[in-house]
Enzyme design. Structure first.
Site, PDB file in Angstrom:
ATOM      1  N   TRP A 150       0.804  -1.225   0.000  1.00  0.00           N
ATOM      2  CA  TRP A 150       0.000   0.000   0.000  1.00  0.00           C
ATOM      3  C   TRP A 150       0.837   1.275   0.000  1.00  0.00           C
ATOM      4  CZ3 TRP A 150       1.749   2.329   4.257  1.00  0.00           C
ATOM      5  CH2 TRP A 150       2.096   1.562   5.378  1.00  0.00           C
ATOM      6  N   ASN A 151       2.144   1.183   0.213  1.00  0.00           N
ATOM      7  CA  ASN A 151       2.914   2.427   0.348  1.00  0.00           C
ATOM      8  C   ASN A 151       3.197   3.105  -0.988  1.00  0.00           C
ATOM      9  OD1 ASN A 151       4.665   0.301  -0.283  1.00  0.00           O
ATOM     10  ND2 ASN A 151       6.393   1.230   0.783  1.00  0.00           N
ATOM     11  N   GLY A 227       5.957  -6.379   0.108  1.00  0.00           N
ATOM     12  CA  GLY A 227       5.140  -6.232   1.303  1.00  0.00           C
ATOM     13  C   GLY A 227       5.918  -6.574   2.555  1.00  0.00           C
ATOM     14  N   SER A 228       5.213  -6.926   3.582  1.00  0.00           N
ATOM     15  CA  SER A 228       5.832  -7.183   4.878  1.00  0.00           C
ATOM     16  C   SER A 228       6.509  -8.544   4.894  1.00  0.00           C
ATOM     17  CB  SER A 228       4.777  -7.125   5.981  1.00  0.00           C
ATOM     18  OG  SER A 228       3.888  -8.224   5.879  1.00  0.00           O
ATOM     19  N   GLU A 249      10.100  -8.890  -2.086  1.00  0.00           N
ATOM     20  CA  GLU A 249      10.772  -7.661  -1.635  1.00  0.00           C
ATOM     21  C   GLU A 249      10.058  -7.247  -0.357  1.00  0.00           C
ATOM     22  OE1 GLU A 249      11.720  -3.985  -0.657  1.00  0.00           O
ATOM     23  OE2 GLU A 249      10.169  -3.685  -2.178  1.00  0.00           O
ATOM     24  N   LEU A 250      10.756  -7.443   0.777  1.00  0.00           N
ATOM     25  CA  LEU A 250      10.091  -7.395   2.073  1.00  0.00           C
ATOM     26  C   LEU A 250      10.582  -6.223   2.915  1.00  0.00           C
ATOM     27  CD1 LEU A 250      10.198 -11.247   2.716  1.00  0.00           C
ATOM     28  CD2 LEU A 250       8.396  -9.908   1.601  1.00  0.00           C
ATOM     29  N   CYS A 283      10.346   0.981   2.614  1.00  0.00           N
ATOM     30  CA  CYS A 283      11.129  -0.133   3.157  1.00  0.00           C
ATOM     31  C   CYS A 283      12.607   0.206   3.270  1.00  0.00           C
ATOM     32  CB  CYS A 283      10.927  -1.379   2.311  1.00  0.00           C
ATOM     33  SG  CYS A 283      11.263  -1.149   0.557  1.00  0.00           S
ATOM     34  N   GLU A 383      10.949  -2.983  12.681  1.00  0.00           N
ATOM     35  CA  GLU A 383      10.640  -2.040  11.610  1.00  0.00           C
ATOM     36  C   GLU A 383       9.477  -1.164  12.053  1.00  0.00           C
ATOM     37  OE1 GLU A 383      10.049  -2.033   6.782  1.00  0.00           O
ATOM     38  OE2 GLU A 383       9.164  -3.666   7.938  1.00  0.00           O
TER      39      GLU A 383
END
Length: 480
Positions: A150-151, A227-228, A249-250, A283, A383
Site C-alpha cells: 500500500w505504500n 510487502g511485509s 521484496e520485504l 522499506c 521495523e
C-alpha cells in the site's frame, strides 16, 4: 460520493455480482471514496485462466511489438499524470507532490522495460562433442502474479508489470485492499493502449483470500510480491507445494551511519528525507541512526530542528507529511514507540498521534525522535514504518558496522564519511543488498533493488531485475 469499482478480467470490467464489497478510505479524513469487490478464490481462478489463455499468443509476438504496446501504456499514464497522482493521494495519503513523483517513477519503470525489448539474449556454448552446439535461451515463465503493497501502489504495479509483459509473460495484479484504485486505473489505461485481452488482469480483495488463491493455483508460474516480511513468509509457504518461483521484496531496518568526518549538513538533509518521505512508509527508510559520539550532539540538534520544521496537513496541499495509511498502521507505530520508551529510550522530540483541530479525523502522526543506549531496544530492532527516528551513539566505525549488521533484515544501509577507505570497505562489511554512500535513498531504474536475509528473495530493476522474469532453457543441438 463513493464510487463502485470492478475487477478487470480478460479485457472486461466484471461487476461485483454476489461478491461482498470492501470500502476504500481516504486516510486524511476517513471518508469512503470507493467500494471494491471483496474477491474470492473463484475470481482469482477466472483471472488466472484468462492470463493463461492469452499467454501463448502474447509470447509469440515479437518482443519489439510487446515493447511498443508497453510504451503506449507509458504514454497513456503520462497523459493522465495529474489524475493518477490525485488518486494515489486520496487512497494512500501521501502529499500530492510525492504522488506525482510516484507516477513519474511508474512511467520510468515502464519505459525502461521497453528498452529491454531487444535485449532478450542467450548464449551459444562450446560442446564436448563433435558437430554439436549448446544453446541457452531465455523464455517467459508464463503467468506472473503481482502482489503489491500500500505504500507505493502505482509505482510498484508498474515496476513489476512492465518487465513481465515485455519478457512475454501475462500478468494478474492484486493491489493491497487499502489502495486498489490506482492499479485499477492502470488496467483501464492498458486497455486504451491496446494491450490484448487477458494479458493484464486486475483482481481485488484481501490478500489472505484472493492472494493465497493466486499463489496456490497451479495456473500461476511466478509470484512477485512487495510487502511485509510476515506476508512474505505466508506466500513462501503457500507456493511451496508446487515449488512455485517466488520473488519477495520485504521489510527493512536500515541503519544510517554518520562518522566523525562526515559532512553533517549533508547527512542531516539525507537523514530527514530518508526518514520522513511518505510519512516514513518506505522499506528503505532510515530506521536507526548510528552517530559517532563526537558529532552526535551537533547532528541531533540539526536533525530535530529539521524534523520540527516539517509541515503536516492536507496532502492535497503544500505539505511535507500526510497521514499514515490507516488507523491500524498508525497505532502500530505508536505501540512500538511506547514499548521503546518503557525499555529505556529517551524522547528527544515528542511527536506522536495528532487528534485535535484539523487532525480530528484521519490517521496523523507527528515526527518523533528517540535516543537509545542499547542496540536491542524495540525502536532499534523492529521495523517502524512511520515518522519515528531513533539515534544510538557509537565509539567508532567498527562499532557502527557491528551494530548495523546486528539484524535479521538486509535491505538497505547508509554511510556518511569522507574516508575513502571506509567507503571502499563498506560493500564488504555491511550485509545489505543496497547501500547508499554519502547520499539519501532512492534507487535508480538501471540499478538492482534487492534484499538479503528477511528482506527478501530476488529483486527488481535493471538488467538483473528484468532477467528475473525470464527462465533459461538449454538445448544440445547435434547435426552430426
Amino acid at each position: 460520493m463513493p464510487t463502485a469499482a470492478e475487477m478487470f478480467i480478460n479485457g472486461q470490467w466484471v461487476e461485483r455480482g454476489q461478491t461482498n464489497a470492501l470500502e476504500v478510505e481516504n486516510p486524511s479524513n476517513e471518508n469512503v471514496i470507493a467500494t471494491i469487490p471483496d474477491g474470492n478464490a473463484e475470481d482469482a481462478r477466472k483471472a488466472l485462466t484468462s492470463a493463461k489463455k492469452a499467454q501463448a499468443a502474447w509470447a509469440a509476438m515479437p518482443s519489439a511489438e510487446r515493447g511498443s504496446l508497453v510504451a503506449s501504456l507509458a504514454d497513456q499514464v503520462a497523459a493522465q499524470r495529474q489524475h493518477l497522482a490525485r488518486l494515489v493521494t486520496l487512497e494512500q495519503g501521501k502529499p500530492l507532490s510525492h504522488a506525482l513523483q510516484e507516477i513519474d517513477a511508474g512511467i520510468t519503470f515502464l519505459r525502461y522495460a521497453v528498452e529491454n525489448a531487444r535485449r532478450i539474449e542467450g548464449d551459444i556454448v562450446t560442446s564436448d562433442n563433435r558437430s554439436e552446439e549448446i544453446h541457452i535461451r531465455r523464455h517467459p515463465y508464463g503467468v506472473v502474479v503481482g502482489l503489491t503493497a500500500w505504500n507505493y501502489p502505482f509505482a510498484l504495479a508498474a515496476r513489476k508489470l512492465g518487465p513481465a509483459l515485455v519478457a512475454g509473460n501475462t500478468f494478474v495484479l492484486l493491489s493491497h485492499e487499502a489502495t486498489p484504485l490506482s492499479g485499477l486505473a492502470l488496467a483501464q489505461l492498458s486497455d486504451k493502449a491496446g494491450i490484448p485481452a487477458g494479458v493484464f488482469n486486475v483482481v481485488t480483495g484481501r490478500g489472505r483470500v484472493v492472494g493465497e488463491a493466486l499463489v496456490r493455483s497451479p495456473l500461476s508460474d511466478l509470484v512477485t510480491m512487495t510487502g511485509s516480511t510476515r506476508a512474505g513468509r505466508e506466500i513462501y509457504k503457500s507456493g511451496a507445494e508446487d515449488i512455485k518461483v517466488i520473488r519477495l521484496e520485504l521489510g527493512g531496518k536500515a541503519p544510517f551511519l554518520v562518522m566523525e568526518d562526515a559532512d553533517i549538513d549533508s547527512a542531516v538533509s539525507a537523514a530527514v528525507a530518508a526518514r520522513y518521505t511518505n510519512c516514513g512508509q518506505i522499506c528503505t527508510c532510515n530506521e536507526r541512526m548510528y552517530l559517532h559520539r563526537s558529532i552526535a550532539d551537533e547532528f541531533l540538534e540539526k536533525f530535530i530542528a529539521a524534523s520540527e520544521a516539517l509541515k503536516i496537513g492536507d496532502p492535497l496541499g503544500n505539505v511535507d507529511l500526510g497521514p499514515k495509511v490507516s488507523r491500524v498502521e498508525r497505532d502500530k507505530v505508536a505501540d512500538v514507540v511506547a514499548q521503546s520508551i518503557s525499555s529505556g529510550a529517551d524522547i528527544l522530540l515528542k511527536g506522536g498521534i495528532l487528534e485535535d483541530g484539523p487532525f480530528a479525523k484521519g490517521h496523523w502522526l507527528a515526527p518523533t525522535v528517540l535516543e537509545a543506549t542499547r542496540n536491542d531496544n524495540p525502536a532499534v530492532r523492529e521495523e517502524i514504518f512511520g515518522p519515528v527516528a531513533t539515534a544510538v551513539r557509537v565509539d567508532d566505525f567498527d562499532m557502527a558496522v557491528a551494530y548495523a549488521n546486528d539484524t535479521s533484515f538486509g535491505l538497505s544501509a547508509y554511510l556518511f564519511t569522507r574516508d575513502y577507505k571506509r567507503l571502499a570497505e563498506a560493500p564488504y562489511r555491511l550485509k545489505f543488498g543496497e547501500l547508499y554512500l554519502n547520499r539519501s535513498n532512492g534507487e535508480a531504474v538501471q540499478g538492482f533493488h534487492t534484499g538479503w536475509g528477511l528482506s527478501g528473495l530476488g529483486g527488481e530493476d535493471g538488467r538483473y531485475g528484468f532477467d528475473g522474469y525470464l527462465r533459461k532453457q538449454t538445448a544440445y543441438l547435434n547435426w552430426g
